[in-house]
Design a protein around this motif. Structure first.
Motif, short mmCIF file in Angstrom:
data_model
loop_
_atom_site.label_atom_id
_atom_site.label_comp_id
_atom_site.label_asym_id
_atom_site.label_seq_id
_atom_site.Cartn_x
_atom_site.Cartn_y
_atom_site.Cartn_z
N ALA A 1 -13.56 -22.09 71.00
CA ALA A 1 -14.10 -22.32 72.35
C ALA A 1 -13.66 -21.23 73.32
O ALA A 1 -14.48 -20.69 74.08
N THR A 2 -12.38 -20.91 73.31
CA THR A 2 -11.89 -19.88 74.24
C THR A 2 -12.32 -18.48 73.81
O THR A 2 -12.48 -17.60 74.65
N GLY A 3 -12.53 -18.28 72.50
CA GLY A 3 -13.05 -17.00 72.03
C GLY A 3 -14.42 -16.72 72.61
O GLY A 3 -14.73 -15.60 73.03
N LEU A 4 -15.25 -17.76 72.64
CA LEU A 4 -16.57 -17.62 73.24
C LEU A 4 -16.46 -17.29 74.72
O LEU A 4 -17.05 -16.31 75.20
N SER A 5 -15.69 -18.10 75.45
CA SER A 5 -15.62 -17.92 76.91
C SER A 5 -14.97 -16.59 77.28
O SER A 5 -15.38 -15.93 78.24
N THR A 6 -13.95 -16.17 76.52
CA THR A 6 -13.32 -14.87 76.78
C THR A 6 -14.27 -13.73 76.46
O THR A 6 -14.33 -12.72 77.18
N GLY A 7 -15.03 -13.88 75.38
CA GLY A 7 -16.00 -12.85 75.01
C GLY A 7 -17.07 -12.65 76.06
O GLY A 7 -17.61 -11.55 76.22
N PHE A 8 -17.35 -13.71 76.82
CA PHE A 8 -18.37 -13.60 77.87
C PHE A 8 -17.93 -12.66 78.98
O PHE A 8 -18.76 -12.21 79.77
N THR A 9 -16.63 -12.36 79.09
CA THR A 9 -16.14 -11.52 80.19
C THR A 9 -16.06 -10.03 79.82
O THR A 9 -15.72 -9.22 80.67
N VAL A 10 -16.35 -9.69 78.57
CA VAL A 10 -16.34 -8.27 78.17
C VAL A 10 -17.38 -7.49 78.98
O VAL A 10 -17.13 -6.37 79.43
N LEU A 11 -18.53 -8.09 79.20
CA LEU A 11 -19.57 -7.44 80.00
C LEU A 11 -19.10 -7.20 81.43
O LEU A 11 -19.41 -6.17 82.04
N THR A 12 -18.31 -8.14 81.95
CA THR A 12 -17.74 -7.98 83.30
C THR A 12 -16.82 -6.76 83.35
O THR A 12 -16.87 -5.97 84.30
#
Length: 456
Positions: A65-76
């Motif tokens: 779950a946190t891997g998904l949410s953390t991965g979403f911030t790479v674009l940021t």
């Protein structure tokens, strides 16, 4: 407290950013360590074994779950490297909505399948109910873990590693107070330990959110931006899904390892649990360097600074190798003293020390391959390459699976706990080769003038 990592000497930049992350990671491990210490000393070794037997499940569910949410911030992070403020806000909004979907999906699915997973892991009957109680409460509170990891990753994406540290220090202290109140005061046992963890994580998530809302306007989307952007969704899932799968695959390997260790009884499980808590705390420096490289490589990839990425990796490797040697010495010399904190006074430590020391010594010998994994994996992910890091997780799984199956067949505890070192060695080699492949690919893209397009 933003930090542009595309300028200046890489070594001091990496060290400056890593230090708060390291402290934060250590305090995060204090959550679990304090739970285990208080449970072990005030409830008993059986309860400690129950909590410990769920560690791999927590890693699977919470990690995915946190891997998904953390991965979403790479674009940021990539957009921060090119100073695209509107793009940053869009990526944060999109990431928040995707994270909400992840929370719902993971909470429901984990709670529905939990008893089956515990049975599959050969969880001893005498600790089964406590294990189920503990992990069910943890899974019901996935929202707290995902929210904290997403908001803290947003802050790290713009170079702010200090606020996540402050929130973790506060919540770790709160966790200790709640543990004592719920476990010792109210006699809630393992349920109290789980509730203390969830409440503390929720507080740290709220603190990060409030800081972003009041101080970091760059990370605060406008109301009209709170919707899904198809292109951003595609890019964020392209990084987040492989990161989640990598966590899930790695966790599957550790679950197989746990199943092998569970065959040796509650005492072996409790000993391994205590040793692994100490082990996790000491390896947080390696993980912090990896987290730093995700932000560092993300910003520099967005800015098209490929040479800086390579210089940063070399600096990180040097730091991590030195750290690995120091951590190994601390683990070996400190184990006999620190282990006693996990068990009731008067407990015979002879057999416990046998199990714990065997695992610790084998791990120390392979700390350097472990730090290689963190650096190369996070660097590739920061550049938006998720597939090869995910395949590194597959390599870890295969190595653990092979060791665990043989260990269960020949009933060897030493081989069962060698699952971790075997996975680190195999994945370390794989991720190193993968990193050089990715860097060459990025350099070719730069020659064609397309580096950084993933950030746009």
């Amino acid at each position: 407290m933003q930090k542009d990592m595309t300028k200046g000497n890489p070594m001091p930049i990496i060290l400056q950013f890593t230090w708060p992350l390291f402290l934060g990671n250590v305090f995060q491990q204090v959550y679990n360590a304090v739970d285990s210490m208080i449970v072990g000393r005030f409830v008993g070794s059986g309860a400690l074994a129950a909590v410990g037997s769920t560690g791999t499940i927590m890693f699977l569910v919470i990690g995915a779950a946190t891997g998904l949410s953390t991965g979403f911030t790479v674009l940021t992070s990539q957009r921060y490297g090119i100073h695209d403020e509107e793009g940053i806000k869009k990526s944060v909004a999109n990431g928040m909505l995707l994270s909400a979907a992840v929370i719902i999906l993971m909470t429901v699915s984990s709670l529905l399948g939990m008893k089956g997973i515990l049975r599959l892991l050969n969880t001893p009957e005498n600790i089964f109910e406590d294990a189920y109680t503990y992990i069910s409460i943890i899974c019901a509170g996935i929202i707290a873990s995902v929210a904290y990891n997403f908001f803290s990753a947003c802050l790290r994406a713009i170079g702010n590693s200090k606020v996540p540290l402050v929130t973790l220090i506060f919540s770790a202290c709160l966790n200790v107070v709640l543990d004592l109140a719920l476990i010792v005061g109210l006699k809630m046992g393992v349920a109290g330990a789980a509730l203390a963890t969830i409440i503390s994580q929720g507080v740290s998530a709220l603190m990060c959110f409030l800081y972003i809302w009041k101080k970091e306007t760059m990370l605060r989307p406008e109301w009209e931006q709170m919707r899904f952007f198809p292109e951003d969704t595609k890019k964020q899932l392209g990084v987040g899904v492989p990161m989640a799968l990598q966590f899930a695959i790695t966790a599957s390997g550790t679950m197989v390892m746990q199943a092998a260790i569970n065959l040796f009884g509650a005492l072996a499980v409790a000993s391994y649990t205590a040793a692994s808590k100490l082990q996790n705390m000491l390896t947080q420096g390696m993980m912090a360097i990896g987290q730093t490289m995700a932000t560092y490589s993300g910003q520099n990839y967005g800015a098209g600074e490929v040479d800086r990425i390579k210089k940063g990796v070399n600096a990180a490797l040097l730091v991590d190798i030195v750290y690995s040697v120091i951590a190994g010495l601390v683990a070996y010399l400190g184990l006999p003293v620190l282990l006693k904190f996990f068990f009731e006074s008067g407990t015979d430590m002879t057999q416990i020390m046998f199990y714990a020391k065997r695992y610790t010594v084998l791990c120390i010998l392979f700390y350097i391959p472990l730090c290689v994994i963190f650096i190369f994996r996070n660097t590739m992910q920061g550049c938006g390459y998720g597939f090869l890091p995910m395949m590194g997780g597959v390599v870890e799984l295969l190595a653990r699976l092979l060791c665990a199956v043989i260990a269960m067949r020949v009933m060897s505890y030493s081989l069962a706990v060698f699952c971790d070192p075997a996975a680190w060695l195999a994945a370390g080699i794989f991720t190193m080769v993968s990193y050089f492949h990715v860097i060459k690919k990025i350099e070719k893209r730069k020659e064609l003038g397309s580096t950084g397009t993933a950030a746009k």
